[in-house]
Design a protein around this motif. Structure first.
Motif, short mmCIF file in Angstrom:
data_model
loop_
_atom_site.label_atom_id
_atom_site.label_comp_id
_atom_site.label_asym_id
_atom_site.label_seq_id
_atom_site.Cartn_x
_atom_site.Cartn_y
_atom_site.Cartn_z
N LEU A 40 0.60 -1.50 -0.38
CA LEU A 40 -0.10 0.15 -0.31
C LEU A 40 0.87 1.26 0.17
CD1 LEU A 40 -3.19 1.89 0.83
CD2 LEU A 40 -2.49 1.68 2.82
N VAL B 190 1.23 5.17 -0.02
CA VAL B 190 0.34 6.75 0.61
C VAL B 190 1.43 7.77 -0.22
CG1 VAL B 190 -0.23 7.24 2.65
CG2 VAL B 190 -0.34 4.73 2.52
N SER C 286 -1.16 -1.00 -4.32
CA SER C 286 -2.49 -0.02 -4.60
C SER C 286 -1.82 1.18 -3.59
CB SER C 286 -3.75 -0.74 -2.65
OG SER C 286 -3.85 -1.85 -2.80
N MET D 73 -3.03 4.96 -1.69
CA MET D 73 -4.02 6.13 -0.77
C MET D 73 -3.37 7.64 -0.56
SD MET D 73 -4.80 5.11 2.55
CE MET D 73 -5.84 6.53 3.01
N ARG E 145 -6.59 6.10 9.07
CA ARG E 145 -6.89 5.65 7.66
C ARG E 145 -6.54 4.83 7.30
NH1 ARG E 145 -7.77 9.09 3.47
NH2 ARG E 145 -6.89 10.55 3.42
N ILE E 146 -4.70 5.09 7.13
CA ILE E 146 -3.96 4.37 6.66
C ILE E 146 -3.89 2.66 6.87
CG2 ILE E 146 -2.32 3.60 6.11
CD1 ILE E 146 -1.46 7.00 6.72
N ASP F 220 -6.91 1.61 7.91
CA ASP F 220 -8.49 0.56 8.37
C ASP F 220 -7.96 -0.13 6.49
OD1 ASP F 220 -9.00 1.62 10.55
OD2 ASP F 220 -10.05 3.60 9.49
N GLU F 221 -7.65 0.91 5.82
CA GLU F 221 -7.39 0.89 4.55
C GLU F 221 -6.86 -0.64 4.15
OE1 GLU F 221 -8.86 1.51 1.96
OE2 GLU F 221 -7.48 0.94 0.30
N LYS G 85 -8.67 -3.66 5.43
CA LYS G 85 -9.46 -4.24 5.22
C LYS G 85 -8.84 -5.02 2.94
CE LYS G 85 -11.72 -1.14 1.72
NZ LYS G 85 -11.56 -0.37 1.45
N LEU G 86 -7.29 -3.97 3.19
CA LEU G 86 -6.44 -5.08 1.71
C LEU G 86 -5.57 -5.78 1.93
CD1 LEU G 86 -4.98 -1.87 0.71
CD2 LEU G 86 -7.31 -2.65 -0.84
#
Ligand code: NAD
Length: 272
Positions: free
Chosen positions: A33, A35, A52, A54, A66-67, A69-70, A73-74
């Motif tokens: 992820l 960022v 991914s 964000m 938020r990071i 949480d993402e 989720k991923l």
């Protein structure tokens, strides 16, 4: 977790060292992820396999959540987190505006603190979680009119050393990478706009060149790998040999050869 792939968050993933780390880890079996605050530069991730992305501001507690949480989720947890986002920020102690040095502190120093707090619950879901923060040679040495940046980068090493003891008992490792001069978005087109400064830094490096971003990414890859399973609380300098010198002489100017009365290369050669 998809298959055997491990998962990692990389901040500052739009550019330079962070992007190189995201690309390298994605190639090496990680789901990443990436960022960054810069949405435009994150565009490189579109269509990139196992990456991914964000947008988020690492200096915000809310954005760090938020990071997390993402990532949850991923990936349903994290095997590693690389807190690498940073900005430059020079200025003398007399004149640097307060808001400027506070911004340097909030991104470069508090960013990793808030990030670690938010990401820890995810790292705890996995065995052998590991954290890397990007410090700098400015985290182990000093430079004129760079006190705020240097102070923040020193603080990160203090953070790493303390947290290695606080988190070690949980099996979580934490290390710092201290890059030397590296060609990235941060150092931009310095070669063209400030060639004298570029050359000066280059000459101070025994390896006589600036690093490529991927040379820093490869050290990060090692630090989060099983190969570094017994490495924690460490500040790993990757600077082409710069900081081991005194900085007073160019790399090949042997001080012993110019001191009168000393045993020098010429005399040794005569004896042979
Ligand atoms: N390039 C060098 O010579 C060098 C040397 C020592 C240390 N470093 C450190 O390496 C790290 C990476 O820098 P780089 O050289 O790749 O520079 P870079 O500018 O190419 O990358 C830094 C990234 O961080 C992002 N960023 C900045 N503020 C942010 C914020 N508030 N929230 C989220 N993202 C943010 C930027 O948008 C950028 O994409 C930094 O911590 C820097 O201090 C760089």
């Amino acid at each position: 977790m998809a298959g055997d792939r491990k998962s990692v968050v990389v901040t500052g993933g739009a550019s330079g060292i962070g992007r190189a780390a995201a690309e390298r880890l994605a190639r090496g079996g990680w789901d990443v992820l990436a960022v960054d605050l810069n949405a435009e530069q994150l565009a490189w991730t579109e269509g990139a396999e196992h990456v991914s992305a964000m947008t988020a501001d690492v200096s915000s507690e809310e954005d760090n959540q938020r990071i997390a949480d993402e990532a949850d989720k991923l990936f349903g947890g994290l095997d590693a987190a690389i807190f690498n986002a940073g900005i430059t920020g020079g200025g003398s102690i007399d004149a640097m505006p307060t808001e400027n040095f506070q911004r340097v502190f909030s991104i470069n120093m508090m960013g990793p603190v808030l990030g670690i707090r938010a990401m820890l619950p995810l790292l705890r879901k996995r065995e052998n979680g590991s954290i890397v923060v990007t410090s700098s040679t400015m985290g182990v040495g000093g430079d004129s009119e760079n006190w705020a940046y240097g102070m923040a980068k020193h603080a990160l090493i203090g953070l790493v050393r303390s947290l290695s003891r606080e988190l070690g008992w949980e099996g979580i490792r934490i290390n710092a990478l201290c890059p030397g001069p590296t060609k990235t978005g941060m150092t931009g087109n310095i070669e063209e706009v400030a060639p004298a400064h570029y050359d000066l830094l280059k000459r101070a490096v025994p390896l006589q060149r600036w690093a490529e971003a991927d040379e820093m990414a490869s050290v990060m890859e090692f630090l989060v790998s099983p190969g570094a399973s017994y490495v924690t609380g460490h500040a790993m300098v990757a600077d082409g040999g710069t900081i081991v010198g005194t900085g007073l002489l160019e790399p090949k100017a042997g001080s012993q050869n110019v001191i009168p009365g000393g045993i020098n290369e010429v005399e040794l050669a005569d004896e042979r």
